[in-house]
Design a protein around this motif. Structure first.
Motif, mmCIF file in Angstrom:
data_model
loop_
_atom_site.group_PDB
_atom_site.id
_atom_site.type_symbol
_atom_site.label_atom_id
_atom_site.label_comp_id
_atom_site.label_asym_id
_atom_site.label_seq_id
_atom_site.Cartn_x
_atom_site.Cartn_y
_atom_site.Cartn_z
ATOM 1 N N ASP A 199 37.489 5.998 53.960
ATOM 2 C CA ASP A 199 37.208 4.595 53.673
ATOM 3 C C ASP A 199 38.535 3.832 53.730
ATOM 4 O O ASP A 199 39.392 3.999 52.862
ATOM 5 C CB ASP A 199 36.575 4.509 52.280
ATOM 6 N N ALA A 200 38.704 3.010 54.758
ATOM 7 C CA ALA A 200 39.970 2.297 54.962
ATOM 8 C C ALA A 200 40.319 1.398 53.779
ATOM 9 O O ALA A 200 41.490 1.294 53.398
ATOM 10 C CB ALA A 200 39.917 1.478 56.247
ATOM 11 N N ARG A 201 39.309 0.765 53.190
ATOM 12 C CA ARG A 201 39.583 -0.105 52.031
ATOM 13 C C ARG A 201 40.101 0.699 50.852
ATOM 14 O O ARG A 201 41.021 0.279 50.157
ATOM 15 C CB ARG A 201 38.325 -0.872 51.630
ATOM 16 N N LEU A 202 39.485 1.832 50.602
ATOM 17 C CA LEU A 202 39.934 2.687 49.503
ATOM 18 C C LEU A 202 41.342 3.210 49.785
ATOM 19 O O LEU A 202 42.186 3.255 48.890
ATOM 20 C CB LEU A 202 38.957 3.837 49.271
ATOM 21 N N SER A 203 41.597 3.599 51.019
ATOM 22 C CA SER A 203 42.935 4.066 51.400
ATOM 23 C C SER A 203 43.979 2.987 51.103
ATOM 24 O O SER A 203 45.013 3.257 50.493
ATOM 25 C CB SER A 203 42.959 4.442 52.884
ATOM 26 N N ASP A 204 43.685 1.766 51.526
ATOM 27 C CA ASP A 204 44.605 0.650 51.260
ATOM 28 C C ASP A 204 44.755 0.401 49.771
ATOM 29 O O ASP A 204 45.869 0.151 49.281
ATOM 30 C CB ASP A 204 44.109 -0.629 51.941
ATOM 31 N N ALA A 205 43.649 0.460 49.025
ATOM 32 C CA ALA A 205 43.697 0.214 47.587
ATOM 33 C C ALA A 205 44.537 1.268 46.869
ATOM 34 O O ALA A 205 45.297 0.938 45.937
ATOM 35 C CB ALA A 205 42.272 0.188 47.014
ATOM 36 N N LEU A 206 44.433 2.514 47.289
ATOM 37 C CA LEU A 206 45.244 3.584 46.694
ATOM 38 C C LEU A 206 46.732 3.323 46.914
ATOM 39 O O LEU A 206 47.541 3.434 45.988
ATOM 40 C CB LEU A 206 44.848 4.938 47.295
ATOM 41 N N ARG A 207 47.070 2.954 48.136
ATOM 42 C CA ARG A 207 48.481 2.675 48.446
ATOM 43 C C ARG A 207 48.981 1.475 47.650
ATOM 44 O O ARG A 207 50.070 1.498 47.079
ATOM 45 C CB ARG A 207 48.660 2.430 49.945
ATOM 46 N N GLU A 208 48.194 0.410 47.630
ATOM 47 C CA GLU A 208 48.603 -0.807 46.923
ATOM 48 C C GLU A 208 48.736 -0.578 45.426
ATOM 49 O O GLU A 208 49.664 -1.082 44.791
ATOM 50 C CB GLU A 208 47.616 -1.947 47.204
ATOM 51 N N ALA A 209 47.805 0.172 44.839
ATOM 52 C CA ALA A 209 47.879 0.449 43.400
ATOM 53 C C ALA A 209 49.148 1.228 43.066
ATOM 54 O O ALA A 209 49.832 0.932 42.076
ATOM 55 C CB ALA A 209 46.635 1.219 42.955
ATOM 56 N N ALA A 210 49.470 2.208 43.886
ATOM 57 C CA ALA A 210 50.691 2.977 43.649
ATOM 58 C C ALA A 210 51.924 2.095 43.793
ATOM 59 O O ALA A 210 52.850 2.161 42.970
ATOM 60 C CB ALA A 210 50.764 4.167 44.607
ATOM 61 N N LEU A 211 51.937 1.260 44.818
ATOM 62 C CA LEU A 211 53.065 0.340 45.005
ATOM 63 C C LEU A 211 53.195 -0.619 43.836
ATOM 64 O O LEU A 211 54.305 -0.866 43.344
ATOM 65 C CB LEU A 211 52.915 -0.440 46.310
ATOM 66 N N GLY A 230 51.226 11.702 45.786
ATOM 67 C CA GLY A 230 49.801 11.743 45.438
ATOM 68 C C GLY A 230 49.016 10.621 46.086
ATOM 69 O O GLY A 230 47.910 10.836 46.604
ATOM 70 N N ALA A 231 49.576 9.420 46.067
ATOM 71 C CA ALA A 231 48.891 8.283 46.691
ATOM 72 C C ALA A 231 48.752 8.485 48.192
ATOM 73 O O ALA A 231 47.702 8.167 48.777
ATOM 74 C CB ALA A 231 49.633 6.988 46.386
ATOM 75 N N LEU A 232 49.784 9.029 48.825
ATOM 76 C CA LEU A 232 49.709 9.274 50.265
ATOM 77 C C LEU A 232 48.662 10.336 50.587
ATOM 78 O O LEU A 232 47.871 10.177 51.527
ATOM 79 C CB LEU A 232 51.078 9.683 50.818
ATOM 80 N N VAL A 233 48.632 11.398 49.804
ATOM 81 C CA VAL A 233 47.627 12.447 50.021
ATOM 82 C C VAL A 233 46.227 11.858 49.922
ATOM 83 O O VAL A 233 45.373 12.092 50.793
ATOM 84 C CB VAL A 233 47.803 13.605 49.004
ATOM 85 N N LEU A 234 45.977 11.090 48.886
ATOM 86 C CA LEU A 234 44.644 10.507 48.703
ATOM 87 C C LEU A 234 44.328 9.469 49.774
ATOM 88 O O LEU A 234 43.202 9.427 50.281
ATOM 89 C CB LEU A 234 44.527 9.891 47.312
#
Length: 192
Positions: free
Chosen positions: A173-185, A163-167
């Motif tokens: 938005d690169a910042r949002l993309s990074d934030a999604l990955r970091e939150a999941a991690l 789910g995090a990868l899909v989002l």
């Protein structure tokens, strides 16, 4: 007319499946045509039926190949670190910026999951088998392996990663993309 040796025919079929596995992840099932796949494999469209009975048969093999690639990569990641670090290493690799940008060679589930309900049974069966393998791989490397709830934890971990990868891939938005990955991690690390 001379017959093509089996090994040559198998190698050609393998090239087609590899091209198809990349194409479905890049363009989706419906955006992947036989002519384009054959061209990417360096072959003519007319030779397709010498290797496959139908487009769906080729797509099933492509789904299987794409899913296998993801499982093999995660197995390599897990094997490259001490056992107690395997789950975190797999999550970091899966949720890496590189994987976000590697749609064509990345996880087929993240690239194609929303299309799966509309695919032929053989395509869905191949994808399902590989998803189960990924869940089992994560379960085997979880700290609670062998305990009650370990399988459920693996289901949540894989669902979170996919789910995090899909989002992360979906947003512009690169910042949002990074934030999604970091939150999941962070969630997966805390869950360990």
């Amino acid at each position: 007319m001379a017959r093509t040796p089996a090994s040559s025919k198998e190698a050609t079929r393998d090239r087609i499946v590899d091209a198809a596995a990349r194409a479905i992840r890049r363009s989706g099932y419906n955006g992947t045509g036989v002519a384009d796949i054959m061209k990417a494999a360096g072959l003519t469209h007319g030779g397709f039926y010498a290797h496959f009975d139908s487009r769906e048969a080729m797509l099933a093999e492509a789904a299987d190949r794409a899913g296998r690639d993801a499982v093999v990569l995660m197995e390599r990641v897990a094997a490259s670190v001490p056992p107690q670090q395997a789950l975190q290493a797999m999550a970091r690799a899966y949720l890496s910026e590189t994987h976000v940008k590697s749609i064509e060679t990345g996880c087929a589930t993240a690239a194609l999951g929303s299309e799966m309900p509309r695919q032929a049974p053989d395509v869905r069966r191949a994808a399902t088998r590989r998803i189960k393998e990924m869940i089992d791989l994560v379960a085997r490397h979880s700290p609670d392996w062998g305990q009650a709830g370990a399988h459920e934890h693996a289901l949540v971990a894989v669902s979170t990663m996919v789910g995090a990868l899909v989002l992360a891939r979906a947003v512009d938005d690169a910042r949002l993309s990074d934030a999604l990955r970091e939150a999941a991690l962070n969630h997966l690390t805390l869950a360990d």
